[in-house]
Design a protein around this motif. Structure first.
Motif, PDB file in Angstrom:
ATOM      1  N   ALA A  59       0.839  -1.204   0.000  1.00 18.73           N
ATOM      2  CA  ALA A  59       0.000   0.000   0.000  1.00 18.73           C
ATOM      3  C   ALA A  59       0.876   1.257   0.000  1.00 18.73           C
ATOM      4  CB  ALA A  59      -0.938  -0.008   1.201  1.00 18.73           C
ATOM      5  N   SER A  60       1.935   1.228   0.784  1.00 17.67           N
ATOM      6  CA  SER A  60       2.862   2.360   0.808  1.00 17.67           C
ATOM      7  C   SER A  60       3.516   2.546  -0.565  1.00 17.67           C
ATOM      8  CB  SER A  60       3.926   2.119   1.883  1.00 17.67           C
ATOM      9  OG  SER A  60       4.887   3.141   1.867  1.00 17.67           O
ATOM     10  N   PHE A  61       3.945   1.437  -1.158  1.00 13.82           N
ATOM     11  CA  PHE A  61       4.547   1.481  -2.488  1.00 13.82           C
ATOM     12  C   PHE A  61       3.548   2.024  -3.509  1.00 13.82           C
ATOM     13  CE2 PHE A  61       5.618  -0.531  -6.570  1.00 13.82           C
ATOM     14  CZ  PHE A  61       6.907  -0.066  -6.726  1.00 13.82           C
ATOM     15  N   ALA A  62       2.305   1.562  -3.446  1.00 10.25           N
ATOM     16  CA  ALA A  62       1.281   2.017  -4.393  1.00 10.25           C
ATOM     17  C   ALA A  62       1.040   3.524  -4.260  1.00 10.25           C
ATOM     18  CB  ALA A  62      -0.014   1.236  -4.176  1.00 10.25           C
ATOM     19  N   ARG A  63       1.017   4.024  -3.035  1.00  9.25           N
ATOM     20  CA  ARG A  63       0.835   5.479  -2.856  1.00  9.25           C
ATOM     21  C   ARG A  63       1.996   6.257  -3.475  1.00  9.25           C
ATOM     22  NH1 ARG A  63      -1.047   3.591   2.055  1.00  9.25           N
ATOM     23  NH2 ARG A  63       0.959   3.964   3.088  1.00  9.25           N
ATOM     24  N   ASN A  64       3.209   5.768  -3.261  1.00  8.37           N
ATOM     25  CA  ASN A  64       4.380   6.453  -3.833  1.00  8.37           C
ATOM     26  C   ASN A  64       4.391   6.373  -5.352  1.00  8.37           C
ATOM     27  OD1 ASN A  64       5.542   7.368  -1.398  1.00  8.37           O
ATOM     28  ND2 ASN A  64       6.339   5.327  -0.998  1.00  8.37           N
ATOM     29  N   MET A  65       4.013   5.227  -5.908  1.00  8.15           N
ATOM     30  CA  MET A  65       3.939   5.091  -7.370  1.00  8.15           C
ATOM     31  C   MET A  65       2.830   5.966  -7.939  1.00  8.15           C
ATOM     32  SD  MET A  65       6.323   3.311  -8.704  1.00  8.15           S
ATOM     33  CE  MET A  65       5.620   3.107 -10.326  1.00  8.15           C
ATOM     34  N   SER A  66       1.717   6.070  -7.226  1.00  8.18           N
ATOM     35  CA  SER A  66       0.621   6.930  -7.682  1.00  8.18           C
ATOM     36  C   SER A  66       1.069   8.380  -7.773  1.00  8.18           C
ATOM     37  CB  SER A  66      -0.578   6.814  -6.745  1.00  8.18           C
ATOM     38  OG  SER A  66      -1.180   5.555  -6.880  1.00  8.18           O
ATOM     39  N   SER A 124      13.581  -2.650 -11.114  1.00 10.38           N
ATOM     40  CA  SER A 124      12.193  -2.256 -11.384  1.00 10.38           C
ATOM     41  C   SER A 124      11.516  -3.248 -12.319  1.00 10.38           C
ATOM     42  CB  SER A 124      12.116  -0.825 -11.935  1.00 10.38           C
ATOM     43  OG  SER A 124      12.820  -0.679 -13.136  1.00 10.38           O
ATOM     44  N   GLY A 125      12.253  -3.805 -13.265  1.00  8.78           N
ATOM     45  CA  GLY A 125      11.684  -4.823 -14.145  1.00  8.78           C
ATOM     46  C   GLY A 125      11.314  -6.094 -13.385  1.00  8.78           C
ATOM     47  N   ARG A 126      12.234  -6.544 -12.526  1.00 12.36           N
ATOM     48  CA  ARG A 126      11.952  -7.733 -11.714  1.00 12.36           C
ATOM     49  C   ARG A 126      10.784  -7.490 -10.765  1.00 12.36           C
ATOM     50  NH1 ARG A 126      17.356  -7.679 -10.359  1.00 12.36           N
ATOM     51  NH2 ARG A 126      16.774  -7.382  -8.180  1.00 12.36           N
ATOM     52  N   LEU A 127      10.780  -6.316 -10.147  1.00 11.32           N
ATOM     53  CA  LEU A 127       9.712  -5.989  -9.202  1.00 11.32           C
ATOM     54  C   LEU A 127       8.354  -5.951  -9.901  1.00 11.32           C
ATOM     55  CD1 LEU A 127       8.917  -5.223  -6.323  1.00 11.32           C
ATOM     56  CD2 LEU A 127       9.413  -2.828  -6.906  1.00 11.32           C
ATOM     57  N   ALA A 128       8.297  -5.351 -11.085  1.00 10.95           N
ATOM     58  CA  ALA A 128       7.030  -5.305 -11.831  1.00 10.95           C
ATOM     59  C   ALA A 128       6.545  -6.719 -12.135  1.00 10.95           C
ATOM     60  CB  ALA A 128       7.203  -4.506 -13.122  1.00 10.95           C
TER      61      ALA A 128
END
Length: 145
Positions: free
Chosen positions: A18-25, A128-132
């Motif tokens: 959720a924290s990651f999603a907020r930062n990506m948003s 970032s590719g691996r994480l995606a």
């Protein structure tokens, strides 16, 4: 970062994602700001623009991992703004791009590339590719539990 500086909840996948999603948003909002559209609307337009012959809303929902009702709401606004048009096709409706949407496509794609470059610069291209890939796979496993 020292363990004492990390959040108490850092080992919780829900909290961390959720924290990651907020930062990506935030990064996505910044990247797409120049288009005048939020990332959600932009990704719908990019998807529709890929199908000159039209695309059914359920395909958009599947492609973007959104509920049909969310896609309907997004399409309603895009249609009001003359960015897409809907045409009856038997039981289905086809969503087609308008000239206005197609004219914005290069800017939408540039914004998407800006987003990619932003998180690639922060995380590194390989990571970032691996994480995606890992996030996508994890999401699919949880979705189909």
């Amino acid at each position: 970062m020292k363990n004492s500086e990390k959040s108490y909840f850092c080992n919780c996948l829900f909290f961390s994602s959720a924290s990651f999603a907020r930062n990506m948003s935030k990064l996505a909002d910044e990247a797409f700001a120049r288009t005048g559209w939020s990332p959600s609307y932009a990704f719908v337009m990019i998807t529709v623009n890929r199908f000159d012959e039209g695309v059914i809303p359920s395909r958009i929902a599947k492609e973007l991992h959104l509920t049909p009702s969310t896609v309907t709401r997004l399409l309603d606004k895009l249609e009001q703004k003359s960015m897409v048009q809907r045409e009856a096709d038997g039981k289905n409706s086809l969503v087609k791009p308008t000239e206005k949407s197609l004219a914005l496509n290069d800017e939408l794609m540039d914004s998407w590339n800006t987003l990619f470059e932003s998180y690639k610069a922060l995380l590194g291209e390989e990571f970032s590719g691996r994480l995606a890939d890992q996030l996508y796979d994890a999401s699919e496993k949880i979705k189909n539990h």
